[in-house]
Design an enzyme around this catalytic site. Structure first.
Site, short mmCIF file in Angstrom:
data_model
loop_
_atom_site.label_atom_id
_atom_site.label_comp_id
_atom_site.label_asym_id
_atom_site.label_seq_id
_atom_site.Cartn_x
_atom_site.Cartn_y
_atom_site.Cartn_z
N GLY A 43 0.79 -1.22 0.00
CA GLY A 43 0.00 0.00 0.00
C GLY A 43 0.82 1.27 0.00
O GLY A 43 0.34 2.32 0.42
N GLU A 44 2.07 1.21 -0.49
CA GLU A 44 2.90 2.41 -0.48
C GLU A 44 2.31 3.49 -1.38
O GLU A 44 2.40 4.70 -1.07
CB GLU A 44 4.34 2.11 -0.92
#
Length: 291
Positions: free
Chosen positions: A90-91
């Site tokens: 989820g960067e």
């Protein structure tokens, strides 16, 4: 738990470990484990994804400002720190949340080791098609070198064939300039695979971009079946016609294996050629030859 058991667990329990983050945004949202300050989250240095489009991040940031962060960020405790976390998956959402000015974000907390964190990051990105082909290949190489994975192991974990993994890894053999074109999106993975065996991949890559060649056209050039100023039919000497027995044997073998077969006799011995149209056909042939 040994490595083999861990890999099987990962393949079976991926959705549980990731909190089913690969769901579509329109589906029921996964319940996060809580909200944490955005500045308490650090990016993962081992994240296989390196490229983030600023336009893409801006669009996502506007969506977050309007609708909030629909999908939680998957994190793990940051070693040596209290109330600090490292991103597993989820960067992109984390970067967009920063642009959107969020103070806190929903997270799913998973306490996993370095290997599993890398596995999950790669699988999540592959499932979302977020990695460019070079990033994907580098991620596979890292699992192989750091954690003794085989190509077959990787195929099982990510849900791809072993030949898919092998061909993706082969992209790392291309010259840097061609890999850069692949990262920039000027070339597709299909184009790049056609370049692997040619003598001058840079020249063909530039031609693909300049002329807008399709993957099929690139493959034809790479295989020597299409050349500029093609006058081959008139220049090539006609091939001697095969005798009836040879044609009958070719048909018999083709019927048995379901692939095109060519038999060419030579003064001493000869050769048997089997043509395939896809890697799946090649995999099937290899399995049958192994009995």
């Amino acid at each position: 738990m040994n490595d083999d058991q861990s890999r099987k667990r990962l393949g079976r329990g991926l959705a549980a470990l990731l909190g089913e983050i690969d769901k579509n945004p329109d589906e029921a949202a996964v319940q996060p484990d809580g909200q944490v300050p955005l500045d308490a989250i650090a990016h993962n240095k081992r994240n296989p994804r390196r490229s983030f489009s600023e336009d893409d991040l801006d669009n996502l940031a506007r969506s977050i400002q309007q609708h909030g962060l629909v999908q939680p960020i998957v994190v793990r405790p940051l070693v040596g720190h209290t109330q600090r976390y490292e991103i597993i998956a989820g960067e992109r959402r984390w970067r967009a949340a920063q642009k959107a000015g969020l103070a806190q974000v929903p997270v799913i907390l998973r306490d996993v080791n370095d290997r599993t964190a890398l596995e999950l990051a790669i699988v999540e990105n592959v499932q979302r098609s977020d990695l460019n082909p070079v990033e994907e290949a580098l991620g596979y190489q890292q699992l192989i070198e750091d954690h003794n994975y085989t190509q077959a192991d990787l195929g099982q974990v990510i849900g791809k064939s072993r030949s898919y993994v092998a061909n993706t890894l082969r992209l790392l053999k291309l010259p840097d300039i061609v890999r850069d074109m692949l990262v920039d999106g000027q070339l597709s993975a299909g184009h790049a695979r056609a370049l692997i065996t040619v003598q001058d991949p840079v020249a063909l890559a530039q031609r693909i971009v300049e002329e807008g060649l399709s993957v099929r056209q690139a493959e034809a050039i790479a295989q020597g079946t299409a050349e500029e100023g093609e006058t081959e039919p008139a220049e090539k000497a006609p091939k001697p016609e095969k005798d009836a027995d040879t044609r009958a044997l070719e048909k018999l073998l083709a019927d048995v294996i379901g692939l095109k077969v060519a038999i060419n006799h030579k003064p001493k011995g000869g050769e048997l050629r089997i043509g395939y149209k896809s890697l799946e056909q090649l995999d099937d042939l290899c399995r049958r030859l192994k009995g």
